[in-house]
Design a protein around this motif. Structure first.
Motif, mmCIF file in Angstrom:
data_model
loop_
_atom_site.group_PDB
_atom_site.id
_atom_site.type_symbol
_atom_site.label_atom_id
_atom_site.label_comp_id
_atom_site.label_asym_id
_atom_site.label_seq_id
_atom_site.Cartn_x
_atom_site.Cartn_y
_atom_site.Cartn_z
ATOM 1 N N GLN A 94 0.852 -1.189 0.000
ATOM 2 C CA GLN A 94 0.000 0.000 0.000
ATOM 3 C C GLN A 94 0.889 1.242 0.000
ATOM 4 O OE1 GLN A 94 -3.620 0.068 0.866
ATOM 5 N NE2 GLN A 94 -3.678 2.270 0.613
ATOM 6 N N LEU A 95 0.628 2.163 -0.955
ATOM 7 C CA LEU A 95 1.436 3.389 -1.047
ATOM 8 C C LEU A 95 1.057 4.370 0.050
ATOM 9 C CD1 LEU A 95 1.489 4.059 -4.903
ATOM 10 C CD2 LEU A 95 3.373 3.268 -3.466
ATOM 11 N N ASP A 96 2.047 5.144 0.494
ATOM 12 C CA ASP A 96 1.784 6.220 1.443
ATOM 13 C C ASP A 96 0.774 7.185 0.835
ATOM 14 O OD1 ASP A 96 3.746 5.065 3.058
ATOM 15 O OD2 ASP A 96 5.311 6.429 2.354
ATOM 16 N N ALA A 97 -0.008 7.830 1.672
ATOM 17 C CA ALA A 97 -1.052 8.742 1.201
ATOM 18 C C ALA A 97 -0.468 9.930 0.444
ATOM 19 C CB ALA A 97 -1.900 9.225 2.380
ATOM 20 N N PHE A 119 8.642 -1.120 3.089
ATOM 21 C CA PHE A 119 9.484 0.063 2.895
ATOM 22 C C PHE A 119 8.763 1.255 3.511
ATOM 23 C CE2 PHE A 119 11.062 -2.154 -1.075
ATOM 24 C CZ PHE A 119 12.386 -2.238 -0.686
ATOM 25 N N ALA A 120 9.502 2.131 4.196
ATOM 26 C CA ALA A 120 8.901 3.335 4.766
ATOM 27 C C ALA A 120 9.883 4.499 4.641
ATOM 28 C CB ALA A 120 8.535 3.099 6.227
ATOM 29 N N PRO A 121 9.466 5.603 4.080
ATOM 30 C CA PRO A 121 8.297 5.794 3.228
ATOM 31 C C PRO A 121 8.490 5.086 1.883
ATOM 32 C CG PRO A 121 9.547 7.841 3.372
ATOM 33 C CD PRO A 121 10.235 6.832 4.240
ATOM 34 N N ASN A 122 7.358 4.914 1.180
ATOM 35 C CA ASN A 122 7.441 4.145 -0.067
ATOM 36 C C ASN A 122 6.857 4.884 -1.281
ATOM 37 O OD1 ASN A 122 4.686 3.883 0.414
ATOM 38 N ND2 ASN A 122 4.632 1.735 -0.179
ATOM 39 N N ARG A 123 6.637 6.168 -1.143
ATOM 40 C CA ARG A 123 6.147 6.970 -2.272
ATOM 41 C C ARG A 123 6.916 8.290 -2.288
ATOM 42 N NH1 ARG A 123 0.133 9.474 -2.822
ATOM 43 N NH2 ARG A 123 0.427 10.452 -4.859
ATOM 44 N N PHE A 154 9.163 0.247 -7.577
ATOM 45 C CA PHE A 154 10.295 -0.466 -6.986
ATOM 46 C C PHE A 154 9.790 -1.551 -6.056
ATOM 47 C CE2 PHE A 154 9.851 3.298 -4.183
ATOM 48 C CZ PHE A 154 9.858 2.738 -2.908
ATOM 49 N N ARG A 155 10.684 -2.512 -5.768
ATOM 50 C CA ARG A 155 10.342 -3.620 -4.890
ATOM 51 C C ARG A 155 11.595 -4.156 -4.207
ATOM 52 N NH1 ARG A 155 9.710 -8.868 -8.928
ATOM 53 N NH2 ARG A 155 11.962 -9.251 -9.067
ATOM 54 N N CYS A 156 11.372 -5.052 -3.262
ATOM 55 C CA CYS A 156 12.448 -5.847 -2.671
ATOM 56 C C CYS A 156 12.394 -7.199 -3.362
ATOM 57 C CB CYS A 156 12.225 -6.008 -1.165
ATOM 58 S SG CYS A 156 13.372 -7.185 -0.391
ATOM 59 N N MET A 159 6.836 -6.010 -0.310
ATOM 60 C CA MET A 159 7.599 -4.758 -0.204
ATOM 61 C C MET A 159 7.698 -4.082 -1.560
ATOM 62 S SD MET A 159 10.741 -5.893 2.292
ATOM 63 C CE MET A 159 11.348 -4.228 2.529
ATOM 64 N N GLY A 160 7.150 -2.879 -1.633
ATOM 65 C CA GLY A 160 7.220 -2.130 -2.887
ATOM 66 C C GLY A 160 6.925 -0.663 -2.673
ATOM 67 N N GLY A 161 7.057 0.080 -3.751
ATOM 68 C CA GLY A 161 6.785 1.509 -3.681
ATOM 69 C C GLY A 161 6.842 2.125 -5.059
ATOM 70 N N GLN A 162 6.778 3.449 -5.070
ATOM 71 C CA GLN A 162 6.706 4.158 -6.344
ATOM 72 C C GLN A 162 7.467 5.480 -6.261
ATOM 73 O OE1 GLN A 162 2.800 5.829 -7.720
ATOM 74 N NE2 GLN A 162 3.024 4.118 -9.151
ATOM 75 N N ILE A 163 8.160 5.789 -7.360
ATOM 76 C CA ILE A 163 8.820 7.089 -7.509
ATOM 77 C C ILE A 163 8.117 7.797 -8.664
ATOM 78 C CG2 ILE A 163 10.961 8.324 -7.970
ATOM 79 C CD1 ILE A 163 12.448 5.825 -6.888
#
Length: 169
Positions: free
Chosen positions: A58-61, A80-84, A149-151, A158-162
């Protein structure tokens, strides 16, 4: 003295023979063949960001911004924290991953092709980032869009977005 003069006779004969072989000027000169090269003057295709993999966490708000060209991400347990994050096109960013958990982690950004495990991915070094260790990578996106991105060790969790914007964030 006679010996020196005898040595010059063969040189004179070779020179005369060579000049005679070059022709008397009545021959037609064949120019070197001409090679035509067609140059592609069309502009190079503009790279495009392909559809990225789905984000597994889930992406950070709200998106975070880099501080002094650095993104600091904590890898703990299985998140991951933060992940956005939001950055600008052409901005060179150092992504620093701190593994505060007890398991190995890494961070892999899917490249322009929109796939993981390909040559255009960006990956933390070292990989894996051991428990209580740090890893880094440099990310300098030239194409706007949302990069995932991911682990690799926990790809389903574990994932996120740039988010790469065309202008200053």
């Amino acid at each position: 003295m006679r010996f020196a003069g005898a040595a010059l006779v063969p040189v004179a004969l070779v020179s005369t023979t060579f000049l005679a072989a070059c022709g008397d000027g009545d021959e037609t000169v064949n120019p070197s063949p001409t090679i035509s090269v067609v140059q592609d003057t069309a502009p190079a295709p503009t790279p495009e960001l392909q559809r990225q993999p789905d984000v597994s966490q889930q992406l950070d708000a709200t998106a975070s911004l880099p501080e002094v060209g650095t993104i600091a991400i904590e890898a703990r347990d299985i998140l991951f924290a933060p992940n956005r994050w939001t950055v600008s096109v052409g901005e060179t960013i150092t992504i620093r991953v701190a593994n505060t958990g007890s398991q190995d982690h890494n961070l892999r950004i899917a490249g322009l092709d929109g796939a993981y495990e390909t040559e255009d991915d960006a990956l933390t070094a070292p990989s894996p980032v051991g428990a209580r260790q740090f890893g880094e990578l440099t990310f300098a996106p030239l194409v706007p869009g949302d990069y995932t991105f991911r682990c690799d060790f926990h790809p389903g969790n574990m994932g996120g977005q740039i988010e790469v914007e065309p202008g200053v964030p």
